[in-house]
Design a protein around this motif. Structure first.
Motif, PDB file in Angstrom:
ATOM      1  N   TYR A   1       0.887  -1.167   0.000  1.00  6.86           N
ATOM      2  CA  TYR A   1       0.000   0.000   0.000  1.00  6.86           C
ATOM      3  C   TYR A   1       0.919   1.209   0.000  1.00  6.86           C
ATOM      4  N   GLU A   2       0.850   1.999  -1.069  1.00  4.10           N
ATOM      5  CA  GLU A   2       1.824   3.083  -1.259  1.00  4.10           C
ATOM      6  C   GLU A   2       1.104   4.360  -1.675  1.00  4.10           C
ATOM      7  N   PRO A   3       1.130   5.382  -0.822  1.00  9.91           N
ATOM      8  CA  PRO A   3       0.509   6.658  -1.193  1.00  9.91           C
ATOM      9  C   PRO A   3       1.197   7.291  -2.394  1.00  9.91           C
ATOM     10  N   SER A   4       0.595   8.360  -2.895  1.00  7.99           N
ATOM     11  CA  SER A   4       1.065   8.961  -4.144  1.00  7.99           C
ATOM     12  C   SER A   4       2.405   9.667  -4.034  1.00  7.99           C
ATOM     13  N   ASN A   5       2.886   9.898  -2.796  1.00 10.03           N
ATOM     14  CA  ASN A   5       4.166  10.616  -2.700  1.00 10.03           C
ATOM     15  C   ASN A   5       5.377   9.700  -2.887  1.00 10.03           C
ATOM     16  N   TYR A   6       5.166   8.369  -2.921  1.00  3.30           N
ATOM     17  CA  TYR A   6       6.228   7.383  -3.148  1.00  3.30           C
ATOM     18  C   TYR A   6       7.330   7.459  -2.093  1.00  3.30           C
ATOM     19  N   VAL A   7       7.037   8.028  -0.951  1.00  9.84           N
ATOM     20  CA  VAL A   7       8.022   8.134   0.129  1.00  9.84           C
ATOM     21  C   VAL A   7       7.589   7.277   1.313  1.00  9.84           C
ATOM     22  N   ASP A   8       6.315   7.325   1.661  1.00  8.56           N
ATOM     23  CA  ASP A   8       5.776   6.560   2.782  1.00  8.56           C
ATOM     24  C   ASP A   8       5.126   5.284   2.255  1.00  8.56           C
ATOM     25  N   VAL A   9       5.459   4.156   2.869  1.00  9.54           N
ATOM     26  CA  VAL A   9       5.043   2.853   2.336  1.00  9.54           C
ATOM     27  C   VAL A   9       4.574   1.938   3.464  1.00  9.54           C
ATOM     28  N   MET A  10       3.557   1.112   3.154  1.00 12.00           N
ATOM     29  CA  MET A  10       3.167   0.015   4.031  1.00 12.00           C
ATOM     30  C   MET A  10       3.254  -1.262   3.214  1.00 12.00           C
ATOM     31  N   SER A  11       4.060  -2.213   3.687  1.00  7.48           N
ATOM     32  CA  SER A  11       4.289  -3.438   2.933  1.00  7.48           C
ATOM     33  C   SER A  11       3.958  -4.645   3.814  1.00  7.48           C
ATOM     34  N   PHE A  12       3.170  -5.568   3.263  1.00 11.01           N
ATOM     35  CA  PHE A  12       2.776  -6.789   3.966  1.00 11.01           C
ATOM     36  C   PHE A  12       3.464  -7.978   3.302  1.00 11.01           C
ATOM     37  N   HIS A  13       4.243  -8.710   4.072  1.00 13.17           N
ATOM     38  CA  HIS A  13       4.883  -9.900   3.500  1.00 13.17           C
ATOM     39  C   HIS A  13       3.906 -11.062   3.609  1.00 13.17           C
ATOM     40  N   ILE A  14       3.642 -11.706   2.459  1.00 12.70           N
ATOM     41  CA  ILE A  14       2.663 -12.780   2.379  1.00 12.70           C
ATOM     42  C   ILE A  14       3.370 -14.125   2.251  1.00 12.70           C
ATOM     43  N   LYS A  15       2.953 -15.077   3.085  1.00 16.29           N
ATOM     44  CA  LYS A  15       3.467 -16.443   2.993  1.00 16.29           C
ATOM     45  C   LYS A  15       2.316 -17.402   3.286  1.00 16.29           C
ATOM     46  N   ASP A  16       2.150 -18.391   2.402  1.00 12.42           N
ATOM     47  CA  ASP A  16       1.038 -19.345   2.534  1.00 12.42           C
ATOM     48  C   ASP A  16      -0.304 -18.625   2.614  1.00 12.42           C
ATOM     49  N   ALA A  17      -0.442 -17.581   1.784  1.00 12.06           N
ATOM     50  CA  ALA A  17      -1.687 -16.821   1.657  1.00 12.06           C
ATOM     51  C   ALA A  17      -2.099 -16.112   2.948  1.00 12.06           C
ATOM     52  N   LYS A  18      -1.107 -15.827   3.816  1.00 10.66           N
ATOM     53  CA  LYS A  18      -1.371 -15.094   5.055  1.00 10.66           C
ATOM     54  C   LYS A  18      -0.322 -13.995   5.265  1.00 10.66           C
ATOM     55  N   VAL A  19      -0.695 -13.014   6.042  1.00 17.04           N
ATOM     56  CA  VAL A  19       0.230 -11.929   6.381  1.00 17.04           C
ATOM     57  C   VAL A  19       1.232 -12.455   7.405  1.00 17.04           C
ATOM     58  N   GLU A  20       2.491 -12.485   7.008  1.00 24.13           N
ATOM     59  CA  GLU A  20       3.541 -12.957   7.929  1.00 24.13           C
ATOM     60  C   GLU A  20       4.128 -11.793   8.729  1.00 24.13           C
ATOM     61  N   SER A  21       4.316 -10.655   8.064  1.00 24.48           N
ATOM     62  CA  SER A  21       4.872  -9.494   8.752  1.00 24.48           C
ATOM     63  C   SER A  21       4.390  -8.218   8.062  1.00 24.48           C
ATOM     64  N   ILE A  22       4.503  -7.121   8.781  1.00 23.61           N
ATOM     65  CA  ILE A  22       4.068  -5.818   8.263  1.00 23.61           C
ATOM     66  C   ILE A  22       5.199  -4.819   8.464  1.00 23.61           C
ATOM     67  N   GLN A  23       5.537  -4.114   7.416  1.00 25.77           N
ATOM     68  CA  GLN A  23       6.519  -3.029   7.521  1.00 25.77           C
ATOM     69  C   GLN A  23       5.870  -1.716   7.116  1.00 25.77           C
ATOM     70  N   ILE A  24       6.079  -0.696   7.925  1.00 21.83           N
ATOM     71  CA  ILE A  24       5.615   0.649   7.637  1.00 21.83           C
ATOM     72  C   ILE A  24       6.849   1.534   7.703  1.00 21.83           C
ATOM     73  N   TYR A  25       7.155   2.223   6.621  1.00 21.81           N
ATOM     74  CA  TYR A  25       8.394   2.978   6.639  1.00 21.81           C
ATOM     75  C   TYR A  25       8.339   4.208   5.729  1.00 21.81           C
ATOM     76  N   SER A  26       9.248   5.109   6.017  1.00 27.78           N
ATOM     77  CA  SER A  26       9.397   6.323   5.210  1.00 27.78           C
ATOM     78  C   SER A  26      10.833   6.341   4.696  1.00 27.78           C
ATOM     79  N   LEU A  27      10.997   6.548   3.394  1.00 25.45           N
ATOM     80  CA  LEU A  27      12.329   6.567   2.796  1.00 25.45           C
ATOM     81  C   LEU A  27      13.080   7.815   3.248  1.00 25.45           C
ATOM     82  N   LEU A  28      14.307   7.638   3.695  1.00 31.19           N
ATOM     83  CA  LEU A  28      15.118   8.759   4.146  1.00 31.19           C
ATOM     84  C   LEU A  28      15.881   9.334   2.971  1.00 31.19           C
ATOM     85  N   ASP A  29      15.931  10.677   2.877  1.00 33.09           N
ATOM     86  CA  ASP A  29      16.661  11.331   1.784  1.00 33.09           C
ATOM     87  C   ASP A  29      18.156  11.153   1.954  1.00 33.09           C
TER      88      ASP A  29
END
Length: 234
Positions: free
Chosen positions: A206-234
């Motif tokens: 899930y990535e907003p339009s600014n391409y800097v702030d991101v939410m990423s869900f790692h999927i394994k066996d059709a389930k959410v294994e982990s969640i990362q929420i991060y902002s890219l540092l300049d």
């Protein structure tokens, strides 16, 4: 008799000249209002065009105020920053939140581990763009939060969150262990980065339009294994 005739002819010629002059004046007066009317019409047309354009301009301004520029407003007024968050014990913790050690302990308890590192030119990290910045890593069971503070004593700001424990749910109530289908229903704006085969590993972003702030869900066996929420540092 001849003299009289010449005089009469002179009067006739003079009268004719006067008639021509009067006709010219009347013609000039007749055309003058028409010209004025045309000018007024042209002004009205111009004003009409200006007025016609005015609502469009106002509409554009209204749309501009409705559009939220991510990262430019406080969390309470920014839809995107509210989304890039997780909830724990009625505390909503989001990317770009400022949080020092005392605040982190109040919200999440005492961390199992806390590391701090100030970037320098000879620290072996090759992070020249972060020289002088101090990074802190708070580790809890099933949760890791990283903060960064710029030089000159600025407040620590959260820039990375990783969740593996289901007790920490996102703002849309997605947590580790939820099915891929549940995730897709909660985040219809997101997408799988790979082929998305249900029995294979993939990442759903899930990535907003600014391409800097991101939410990423790692999927394994059709389930959410982990969640990362991060902002890219300049």
């Amino acid at each position: 008799m001849m003299k009289l005739t010449k005089k009469a002819a002179g009067f006739i010629v003079l009268g004719a000249l006067l008639m021509v002059a009067l006709t010219g004046c009347q013609s000039s007066e007749a055309t003058s209002p028409a010209t004025g009317q045309n000018t007024a019409n042209e002004q009205n047309t111009d004003e009409g065009a200006t007025n016609a354009n005015a609502p469009a301009s106002e509409s554009s301004e209204e749309k501009g105020t409705e559009a939220i520029k991510e990262g430019s407003m406080e969390k309470e007024g920014n839809v995107v920053l509210k989304e890039l968050a997780f909830v724990y014990n009625e505390h909503t913790i989001a990317i770009s939140d400022t949080a020092n050690e005392d605040q982190m302990e109040q919200m999440l308890g005492k961390p199992n581990n806390l590391k701090s590192h100030t970037y320098s030119a000879d620290d072996g990290t090759n992070m020249d763009n972060l020289i002088g910045f101090t990074e802190k890593v708070y580790t809890y069971p099933g949760l890791e939060i990283k903060t960064i503070s710029i030089p000159e004593g600025k407040q620590d700001s959260i820039f990375h969150i990783e969740i593996t424990d289901p007790k920490y749910a996102t703002a849309r109530n997605i947590k580790a262990g939820d099915s891929l289908e549940t995730l897709k229903n909660a985040y219809p704006e997101g997408k799988l980065l790979g082929d998305g085969a249900p029995n294979e590993e993939d990442d759903f972003r899930y990535e907003p339009s600014n391409y800097v702030d991101v939410m990423s869900f790692h999927i394994k066996d059709a389930k959410v294994e982990s969640i990362q929420i991060y902002s890219l540092l300049d």
